[in-house]
Motif scaffolding. Structure first.
Motif: not given
Length: 299
Positions: A168-176
């Protein structure tokens, strides 16, 4: 006699009801059941209807036959290009072999735990062999199908059939993400500065060209104006010379009138002149102006 008979009949009816409720059970359209005898499976029932079992020593376990959804927690994985991704996936599955499901897992609540671990391992294996660009490109469908096949292969051992696995979603980690956003912002600001510099340079070039053209146009206009003014003044002098040359005395009178208008002007200026001054030669008495006789016109 009748009373004993009625009591016996009542007891028999109660026993019959208890026996019927213990030996009959219903399997509806959305369920499948396994008949157990002292914990050992005896029958698998996948058709709906009224079913019979041995009372007191057998019991039925029911499992859902419908398509089920499962959304495991978000998983952080590393792609082949060492990019960290937070993957949010979900799966749809069905219990196709209730006997194996009972023997390997036993309860539907435990099925999602086993399925979640299987999906997590498959995500790590498959995503670890592809890059971030591939996950975000048209290859995403192929990657999801590869994950589904991998998960389904392991889920078959539990009596499950995994119909679909979706990312459904492929996001980078928050810090990245914050670092990438900052880099993107810096890049856009650099491009904006470059565009502004190019625009300022072009504006200065246009402004310089316009200023140069303006100077040339003004110079040409002033040159033409000087020429025309000179020609006009020359023509004016010629016309005045022709006009006043015909009557010099009138010319002298006209120039004196102009001098009177300029000198005798309302204001604070005071002039002290003798009455017989040359300046007042056209004022011989108090009655007014005495114009000297006109000189004969020159031939």
């Amino acid at each position: 006699m009748n009373r004993k008979f009625l009591i016996g009949l009542g007891v028999a009816l109660v026993a019959a009801v208890i026996l019927a409720t213990s030996s009959l059970f219903i399997v509806n359209q959305a369920e499948q059941a396994i008949v157990l005898q002292f914990g050992e499976p005896k029958r698998v029932i996948q058709e709906p209807g009224l079913k019979v079992k041995v009372p007191f020593i057998q019991n039925a376990v029911f499992y859902d036959k419908r398509l089920l959804d499962f959304a495991p927690p978000s998983e952080e994985v590393i792609a082949s290009d060492q990019k960290r991704l937070v993957i949010d996936a979900y799966a749809r599955y069905r219990i196709v072999d209730p006997l194996r499901f009972y023997q390997t897992i036993g309860a539907e609540a435990l099925a999602q735990t086993r399925l979640g671990a299987t999906i997590s391992g498959s995500l790590r294996r498959v995503i670890g062999n592809v890059t971030l660009a591939q996950v975000l490109s048209d290859e995403r469908s192929r990657i999801m199908e590869e994950i589904r096949v991998d998960v389904n292969k392991a889920a078959t051992n539990f009596g499950l059939d995994v119909i679909d696995v979706r990312l459904r979603r492929a996001d980078l980690p928050e810090e990245n993400s914050q670092a990438i956003f900052a880099r993107m912002q810096s890049e856009r600001e650099r491009e904006a500065r470059e565009f502004r510099a190019q625009g300022a340079e072009l504006a200065q070039r246009i402004r310089s060209r316009a200023e140069r053209e303006r100077t040339v146009i003004i110079a040409e206009a002033q040159k033409q104006a000087q020429i025309l003014r000179g020609e006009g003044e020359g023509e004016s002098v010629r016309i005045y010379a022709d006009a006043f040359g015909k009557d010099p005395s009138f010319f002298a009178f006209y120039r004196s009138m102009q001098a009177y208008r300029e000198a005798i002007n309302p204001g604070d200026t005071t002039m002290v002149l003798a009455p017989d001054s040359e300046f007042f030669r056209y004022f011989s008495d108090r009655k007014g102006l005495t114009v000297p006789p006109r000189a004969p016109a020159q031939q």
